[in-house]
Design a protein around this motif. Structure first.
Motif, PDB file in Angstrom:
ATOM      1  N   ILE A  82       0.860  -1.185   0.000  1.00 29.50           N
ATOM      2  CA  ILE A  82       0.000   0.000   0.000  1.00 29.50           C
ATOM      3  C   ILE A  82       0.895   1.233   0.000  1.00 29.50           C
ATOM      4  O   ILE A  82       1.704   1.425   0.909  1.00 29.50           O
ATOM      5  CB  ILE A  82      -0.909   0.010   1.258  1.00 29.50           C
ATOM      6  CG1 ILE A  82      -1.730  -1.283   1.318  1.00 29.50           C
ATOM      7  CG2 ILE A  82      -1.822   1.231   1.260  1.00 29.50           C
ATOM      8  CD1 ILE A  82      -2.588  -1.432   2.561  1.00 29.50           C
ATOM      9  N   SER A  94     -10.998   4.094  -1.344  1.00 33.22           N
ATOM     10  CA  SER A  94     -10.934   2.788  -1.987  1.00 33.22           C
ATOM     11  C   SER A  94     -10.348   2.904  -3.377  1.00 33.22           C
ATOM     12  O   SER A  94     -10.730   3.780  -4.141  1.00 33.22           O
ATOM     13  CB  SER A  94     -12.330   2.166  -2.069  1.00 33.22           C
ATOM     14  OG  SER A  94     -12.253   0.956  -2.810  1.00 33.22           O
ATOM     15  N   SER A  95      -9.417   2.015  -3.690  1.00 33.96           N
ATOM     16  CA  SER A  95      -8.845   2.031  -5.043  1.00 33.96           C
ATOM     17  C   SER A  95      -9.645   1.140  -5.971  1.00 33.96           C
ATOM     18  O   SER A  95      -9.340   1.007  -7.142  1.00 33.96           O
ATOM     19  CB  SER A  95      -7.385   1.578  -4.993  1.00 33.96           C
ATOM     20  OG  SER A  95      -7.320   0.262  -4.492  1.00 33.96           O
ATOM     21  N   GLY A 100     -14.640   1.392   0.874  1.00 31.38           N
ATOM     22  CA  GLY A 100     -13.461   1.955   1.529  1.00 31.38           C
ATOM     23  C   GLY A 100     -13.605   2.020   3.036  1.00 31.38           C
ATOM     24  O   GLY A 100     -13.127   2.927   3.702  1.00 31.38           O
TER      25      GLY A 100
ATOM     26  N   ALA B 246     -18.059  -5.622   1.909  1.00 28.44           N
ATOM     27  CA  ALA B 246     -18.400  -6.074   0.557  1.00 28.44           C
ATOM     28  C   ALA B 246     -19.872  -6.475   0.481  1.00 28.44           C
ATOM     29  O   ALA B 246     -20.580  -6.113  -0.465  1.00 28.44           O
ATOM     30  CB  ALA B 246     -17.499  -7.231   0.154  1.00 28.44           C
TER      31      ALA B 246
HETATM   32  N1  LIG Z   1      -3.596  -6.376   1.266  1.00 23.54           N
HETATM   33  C1  LIG Z   1      -3.554  -5.243   0.531  1.00 23.54           C
HETATM   34  N2  LIG Z   1      -2.635  -5.086  -0.461  1.00 23.54           N
HETATM   35  C2  LIG Z   1      -2.609  -3.953  -1.214  1.00 23.54           C
HETATM   36  N3  LIG Z   1      -3.468  -2.925  -1.055  1.00 23.54           N
HETATM   37  C3  LIG Z   1      -4.401  -3.007  -0.092  1.00 23.54           C
HETATM   38  C4  LIG Z   1      -4.508  -4.170   0.748  1.00 23.54           C
HETATM   39  N4  LIG Z   1      -5.505  -3.960   1.632  1.00 23.54           N
HETATM   40  C5  LIG Z   1      -6.019  -2.754   1.351  1.00 23.54           C
HETATM   41  N5  LIG Z   1      -5.364  -2.171   0.317  1.00 23.54           N
HETATM   42  C6  LIG Z   1      -5.591  -0.813  -0.232  1.00 23.54           C
HETATM   43  O1  LIG Z   1      -6.190  -0.033   0.782  1.00 23.54           O
HETATM   44  C7  LIG Z   1      -7.462   0.467   0.338  1.00 23.54           C
HETATM   45  C8  LIG Z   1      -8.423   0.510   1.510  1.00 23.54           C
HETATM   46  O2  LIG Z   1      -8.743  -0.807   1.936  1.00 23.54           O
HETATM   47  P1  LIG Z   1     -10.160  -1.061   2.637  1.00 23.54           P
HETATM   48  O3  LIG Z   1     -10.278  -2.491   2.948  1.00 23.54           O
HETATM   49  O4  LIG Z   1     -10.290  -0.100   3.769  1.00 23.54           O
HETATM   50  O5  LIG Z   1     -11.195  -0.612   1.522  1.00 23.54           O
HETATM   51  P2  LIG Z   1     -11.629  -1.359   0.172  1.00 23.54           P
HETATM   52  O6  LIG Z   1     -11.115  -2.762   0.169  1.00 23.54           O
HETATM   53  O7  LIG Z   1     -11.257  -0.512  -0.975  1.00 23.54           O
HETATM   54  O8  LIG Z   1     -13.197  -1.369   0.280  1.00 23.54           O
HETATM   55  P3  LIG Z   1     -14.099  -2.245   1.290  1.00 23.54           P
HETATM   56  O9  LIG Z   1     -13.174  -3.027   2.172  1.00 23.54           O
HETATM   57  O10 LIG Z   1     -14.918  -1.244   2.061  1.00 23.54           O
HETATM   58  O11 LIG Z   1     -14.953  -3.128   0.428  1.00 23.54           O
HETATM   59  C9  LIG Z   1      -7.873  -0.460  -0.768  1.00 23.54           C
HETATM   60  O12 LIG Z   1      -8.744   0.169  -1.689  1.00 23.54           O
HETATM   61  C10 LIG Z   1      -6.538  -0.819  -1.405  1.00 23.54           C
HETATM   62  O13 LIG Z   1      -6.122   0.184  -2.281  1.00 23.54           O
END
Ligand SMILES: Nc1ncnc2c1ncn2[C@@H]1O[C@H](COP(=O)(O)OP(=O)(O)OP(=O)(O)O)[C@@H](O)[C@H]1O
Ligand SMILES: [Mg+2]
Lengths: 138, 321
Positions: A82, A94-95, A100, B246
């Motif tokens: 990240i 959120s990417s 997010g 999700a």
């Molecule tokens: N294991 C990982 N490896 C790489 N990037 C990550 C990882 N976990 C999270 N991220 C990055 O951090 C961001 C935020 O993660 P988070 O779980 O909070 O939100 P999300 O996965 O985008 O959405 P949601 O979990 O609400 O469905 C992600 O969009 C991603 O870009």
């Protein structure tokens, strides 16, 4: 003390992780609320591994501690890492166009949350919670 | 009461990475099989291939004492067929010119057949091990020098292990495909969107929801809404043990999509644990109509479509107040 380590390689593994973690927790005296929280935390972490990294593992450890049971969840992956940790921990970042709320939500559900990540190497999330017990269990 | 119980089927590509399996080049590289190995195997073939009928007799004397015997070989026609194929297989191995895709494919096929008929890997490996002993010892005529025999033995082992690798790989892939098929069959049965009444659809969701399943639910619901022109859709999640962001996201999307089609979604069966999780995650459920129980959701649905329930003697029914 009970523990479990599970591999995550694709989205289809996420429900399996959740199912196995729930089975593990069912053998402990954790309250329903905390079993629910830990299940959700593992689901979030497994989902992130499946979505953003190629391969990773989820490790859950639970054991008696002063004032309840301590549960420790560690997610490690060999993924892209990240780039901006502060952003990733912020609500609604959120990417992938998702809510997010995964990582910040874990922060709210658990006592501690530590995310370490190196771009191009991988990510490790360590989170713990001192959980309450079901009424009637010691 | 209408009871169309619409079932919607969705098929999906198997998402498990590349199902090609082991290819010939990789097999040769991994097991370090050289042209010299193939030459040695062929030279030993000159000794054992003429005795292939003796192999068959010895092998089936042993096979008769195995627990699988009565399950797989009780039928005489089948037995003869399998024996023919097996002898061809060994002849193919001992007369190998080169390990190419066709050679590999013939072995992969054996693995797939074993998986399909449910022969255990233990039985397969016991059979391979026993065959190896017959070929290397019982049929050996003692005509080679000790050195030559040693080299031949190593080369023969390599090819037999190559067989085992291919069979094991095919077996494993066939088995995981079977599991994936079973899981998706279960999935297909698990989105029974039901018309409860004119204008009212209901879906009880049970178990863990993942993205695939959420997608199935979404398309099943939207299709049913389109077909029945329902105005209310009740989604009961009392059977869902865990929600995460999700799942919440999918629920939000489903309610939005039905609303676009003129159908109001009602979420029911939100347990205290799930309510708490949603709040702690920070999910905004502001726009979603939620009810604690299915009963409450149903009452709201009837009211929304203008139905009042009365008992036979004309009193208001179903209301708790
Ligand atoms: N294991 C990982 N490896 C790489 N990037 C990550 C990882 N976990 C999270 N991220 C990055 O951090 C961001 C935020 O993660 P988070 O779980 O909070 O939100 P999300 O996965 O985008 O959405 P949601 O979990 O609400 O469905 C992600 O969009 C991603 O870009
Ligand atoms: Mg996430």
């Amino acid at each position: 003390m009970v523990s479990l380590e599970l591999d995550v390689r694709e989205e289809g593994d996420v429900p399996l992780v959740v199912m196995r973690v729930r089975r593990l927790l069912a053998t402990t005296p954790l309250s329903d609320e905390d079993q629910g929280r830990i299940g959700t935390v593992c689901s979030e972490l497994a989902q992130n591994i499946a979505k953003y990294a190629k391969y990773g593992t989820i490790r859950v450890e639970a054991g008696p501690a002063a004032g309840g049971w301590n549960v420790r969840v560690q997610a490690s992956d060999v993924g892209p890492g990240i780039a901006d940790l502060d952003a990733a921990l912020r609500d609604h970042f959120s990417s992938s166009g998702s809510l997010g709320l995964g990582l910040p939500g874990i922060g709210r559900m658990m006592t501690s949350l530590e995310v370490s990540s190196e771009v191009g190497v991988g990510t490790r999330v360590l989170t713990e919670r001192l959980c309450t017990l079901r009424a009637g269990s010691r | 009461m209408t009871n169309s119980g619409l079932q919607v089927r969705t098929t999906r590509q198997d998402t498990r990475g590349g199902s090609q399996g082991v290819d010939a080049a990789e097999l040769i590289r991994r097991l370090e099989i050289t042209p010299e190995d193939l030459r040695l195997v062929r030279s030993y073939g000159k000794i054992v291939v003429p005795q292939i009928a003796a192999y068959n007799t010895l092998f089936y004397q042993w096979m008769e004492r195995q627990p699988e015997w009565s399950i797989f070989f009780s039928d005489a026609v089948r037995l003869t067929h399998v024996q023919q194929r097996q002898m061809q297989h060994w002849q193919d191995l001992f007369e190998v010119e080169q390990i190419d895709e066709a050679y590999v494919a013939r072995r992969v096929r054996i693995g797939e057949i074993h998986a399909r008929i449910g022969l255990s890997l233990m039985a397969y490996f016991a059979g391979i091990d026993h065959s190896m002993r017959i070929f290397k010892h019982e049929l050996y005529d003692g005509s080679l020098s000790i050195d030559d025999y040693t080299h031949v033995s190593v080369a023969v082992s390599k090819l037999i292990h190559a067989d085992a690798t291919l069979v094991l790989d095919a077996y494993t892939r066939a088995t995981s495909q079977k599991i994936a098929d079973q899981a998706s069959a279960l999935l297909e049965m698990s989105t029974p969107v039901t018309a409860l009444w004119d204008d009212i659809l209901m879906l009880p969701v049970v178990g863990i929801i993942d993205s695939n399943r959420a997608q199935d639910i979404m398309s099943a619901v939207l299709r049913s809404v389109a077909e029945t022109r329902a105005r209310i859709f009740i989604m009961d999640i009392s059977g869902v043990p865990v929600v995460d962001t999700a799942v919440a996201n999918h629920i939000i999307k489903i309610t939005r999509a039905t609303r676009l089609m003129g159908c109001q979604s009602v979420l029911s069966g939100v347990s205290p644990v799930i309510a708490q999780t949603m709040v702690e995650l920070g999910v905004d459920v502001g726009g979603i109509l939620t009810k604690a129980t299915l009963r409450d959701a149903l009452a709201a649905a009837y009211e929304a479509v203008g139905i009042r329930l009365v008992t036979a003697d004309g009193r208001a029914a179903g209301s708790r107040s």
